[in-house]
Design a protein around this motif. Structure first.
Motif, PDB file in Angstrom:
ATOM      1  N   UNK A  49       0.944  -1.518  -0.220  1.00 41.78           N
ATOM      2  CA  UNK A  49      -0.044   0.000   0.096  1.00 41.78           C
ATOM      3  C   UNK A  49       0.837   1.014   0.045  1.00 41.78           C
ATOM      4  N   UNK A  72      -2.891   7.972  -0.986  1.00 38.95           N
ATOM      5  CA  UNK A  72      -4.094   7.789  -0.418  1.00 38.95           C
ATOM      6  C   UNK A  72      -4.295   7.475  -1.373  1.00 38.95           C
ATOM      7  N   UNK A  75      -4.439   3.768  -0.805  1.00 39.42           N
ATOM      8  CA  UNK A  75      -4.729   2.943   0.809  1.00 39.42           C
ATOM      9  C   UNK A  75      -6.661   2.630   0.702  1.00 39.42           C
ATOM     10  N   UNK A  76      -7.248   4.034  -0.364  1.00 43.66           N
ATOM     11  CA  UNK A  76      -8.159   3.253   0.465  1.00 43.66           C
ATOM     12  C   UNK A  76      -9.168   2.235  -0.653  1.00 43.66           C
TER      13      UNK A  76
END
Ligand SMILES: Nc1ncnc2c1ncn2[C@@H]1O[C@H](COP(=O)(O)OP(=O)(O)OP(=O)(O)O)[C@@H](O)[C@H]1O
Ligand SMILES: [Mg+2]
Lengths: 382, 260
Positions: A49, A72, A75-76
């Motif tokens: 990630x 970001x 990672x979601x």
């Protein structure tokens, strides 16, 4: 599918945490990374990630280099669970779970109702929703951590020693829960642990890392136990791997003897006949609904008055039982070893006694699987 | 043989008379000057603390993100604190004249010595696993700061605000020497200058009461803002220990400053 292709991570201080790792993590399976402390498990996990960037090589998800995506955003779409759960202390349980949906721009209402679904999925009560993390036990916090990681239904779940901070009973419960969830959800799970037993229980495949971050072996759990690639892996999986491996063989084929069962209400004289016919030193006494009560020794029968009810004689505890349809040879062996009569009681799913198996028969069954490493192994999801 | 209780009463009698006289003076002069000067006191102290907070948060954030920044920042705010307040007031007079800024600017700068270390402590006590989890969930760095790190630091920051507010309320009075002291004006102009005790008592009493009330408001604000920090177990101990220590040192320094 997650692929590591020649991945190396060298930290700025010169430590090589992961060294030229080639590994494929198939979709919908659980892959466990095990290895001693400092062998680079966390580092490898975090390269997926982008919490850590590789020094060389590439990590790809379904063929696309992870570096192609903004961290970001990437990672979601990847759930992440860590040892201390890492819950936000200032947010309620429901808001913690709703974190990623909110980051993805879901409405408050939708995120909230999703949080409710997840609470249920991980086995927490709805009234936990408005508590703060410090008002939960460690095991409950860990469940919330798992719920939070699953909230936006990511295809990938990364778990870094998620259950190692809770006591063994709670840990076993969480592991069972994870297996149940995984049966239902079929995520691509990468799970880091120190504990080989946990790895064997959870994993569809296990990757063993040696110190210095080199891959020692990747294999299905039963193969790893049966055939360690080298002395390092052998030492790591432990010298009782032979016994552990029995958990991959079903108990259902064991020769159970039902002719050693007598029922409460039978007289000592009847029971002596049964013992004589069965040529067994121990008889299993069951109640009228066929639930085990205990063992009675043939000698005790010989000394008893003819008309005594067998249930009123001195019974020896039967220890614990194994469930014939679902348990493994390991459970049966354990039940036999712990039984004062040296025999394991096999029961049906509803707890009624089906029969008993003596250590000699168990020994024969174990010997039979010992010689053969491929056939007969229980498939995890079979 | 004298009755001890009677003796105490005899000694207290003049004090009681004093208190009654002061209260009467305060009540009779409520419209002018007590009320307006109390309002000025509130304005000067609250504005100073608020501006101090607005400056301290970014300075604290920078100090945590770039560790090298913190030592010079800390030395800077401490050096400011070491300048006698009277000197700063007079230094500013040519620029800001008798506007409230002459008092607010120095007082706001003084609060930094208390608030910046508190913001830094508050951010540093956010557990590492919480920070990591936030990053792993997909918070961008700015969002993580605003939605996770600062909210978790709020209890420690408010602990600092309480010390800064009380210290500032006591320091405002010094500005009466340049004609801007709020209740200090009551004490100085109406009391000492005319050799009259009642205004001194009124000024001191109101100033102390204001400090208590403000502290109470901040405690209420803390409870409203951080319902999650109530009756917390071990997790809070670290943060609170830190905050308490900080409060103790800050209070000691505030004491020195007040004595100036
Ligand atoms: N940020 C870092 N900077 C320098 N070295 C690091 C850093 N993070 C980890 N290391 C080093 O890299 C090696 C691998 O660390 P890593 O955390 O990946 O191991 P691990 O297998 O997860 O260990 P554990 O089982 O103890 O969690 C260790 O020697 C560690 O000291
Ligand atoms: Mg680790």
């Amino acid at each position: 599918m997650i692929t590591f292709e020649g991945v190396t991570k060298r930290y700025p201080d010169g430590t090589v945490a992961v060294d030229d790792l080639d590994l494929t993590v198939p979709s919908g399976h659980t892959t466990v990374l095990v290895g001693s402390s400092g062998s680079g498990k966390t580092t490898a996990l975090r390269m997926i990630n982008r919490m850590v960037e590789p020094t060389a090589g590439r990590v790809a998800i379904d063929g696309d280099d992870v570096r192609g995506q903004d961290p970001p955003v990437l990672r979601r779409s990847i759930g992440y669970v860590i040892q201390q759960a890492g819950l936000f202390p200032h947010r309620t349980v429901a808001d913690n779970i709703a974190t990623v949906p909110r980051l993805l721009g879901w409405s408050r209402r939708r995120a909230r109702s999703r949080a409710g679904e997840l609470l249920e999925l991980v086995g927490l009560e709805p009234e936990h929703a408005d508590r703060y993390p410090h008002q939960l036990s460690g095991g409950q916090q860990q469940r919330v951590g798992v719920a939070r990681a699953l909230a936006a239904d990511p295809p990938i779940l990364l778990m870094d020693e998620p259950f190692s901070a809770v006591d063994p009973v709670v840990r076993a419960g969480l592991q069972d829960e994870l297996l149940r969830l995984q049966d239902e959800l079929r995520k691509t799970v990468v799970f880091v642990t120190h504990d080989i037993d946990e790895a064997v229980k959870i994993g569809d495949s296990i990757a063993v890392l040696r110190p210095g971050g080199r891959l020692a072996q990747v294999d299905r759990p039963e193969r790893l136990l049966a055939d360690p690639a080298d002395d390092f892996v052998e030492a790591f999986v432990g010298y009782d791997r032979g016994v552990r491996r029995l958990s991959f063989f079903p108990a259902r084929d064991l020769p159970l003897r039902s002719d050693v069962i007598v029922t409460a209400g039978d007289t000592a004289a009847d029971a002596r006949d049964v013992a004589r016919r069965a040529k067994e030193p121990w008889l299993l006494v069951v109640d009228s609904r066929r639930r085990p009560l205990g063992w009675v020794a043939a000698e005790a029968l010989a000394a008893a008055a003819d008309e005594r009810d067998v249930a009123d004689l001195d019974l020896v505890g039967y220890g614990h039982v194994f469930t014939v349809s679902t348990d493994s040879l390991r459970a049966a062996l354990d039940a036999a070893v712990l039984s004062p009569a040296g025999r394991a009681v096999g029961v049906a799913d509803d707890g009624t006694a089906l029969g008993a198996v003596a250590q000699t028969e168990l020994g024969a069954a174990i010997w039979a699987v010992g010689g053969d490493e491929h056939t007969g192994a229980v498939s995890r999801h079979g | 043989m004298a009755d001890p209780a009677h003796e105490v009463w005899a000694a207290a009698a003049p004090l009681w008379g004093w208190a009654v006289e002061s209260a009467r003076w305060g009540w009779q002069n409520l419209d002018d000057p007590v009320g307006p000067l109390l309002a000025e006191h509130v304005l000067l102290s609250y504005a100073s603390v608020l501006i101090g907070l607005v400056l301290a948060v970014p300075l604290g954030v920078l100090s945590v993100r770039y560790r090298v920044v913190y030592p010079p920042v800390l030395s800077g705010v401490n050096a400011l604190y070491a300048i006698p307040s009277l000197a700063l007031f007079f230094l500013l007079l040519p620029y800001t004249a008798f506007s409230p800024w002459t008092a607010i600017i120095p007082l706001a700068l003084y609060t930094l010595a208390i608030l910046v270390p508190n913001v830094v402590d508050g951010l540093n006590q956010v557990p590492d696993h919480v920070r990591q989890a936030a990053a792993a969930m997909g918070f961008s760095p700015l969002r993580r700061l605003l939605q996770v790190e600062l909210p978790v630091a709020v209890p420690v920051i408010i602990a600092g605000l309480r010390v800064a507010a009380v210290a500032t309320i006591s320091m405002v009075s010094v500005a009466s020497l340049v004609g801007l002291g709020g209740l200090g004006g009551v004490i100085l102009t109406y009391g000492f200058a005319r050799n009259f005790a009642a205004p001194v008592v009124v000024g001191i009493t109101l100033s102390v009461a204001l400090a208590f009330a403000t502290d109470g408001l901040l405690v209420l604000a803390q409870r409203a803002l951080t319902p999650w920090a109530r009756d917390r177990g071990p997790a809070r101990r670290g943060g609170r220990g830190l905050a308490v220590r900080r409060r103790a040192t800050a209070a000691a320094r505030a004491g020195e400053k007040g004595a100036l």
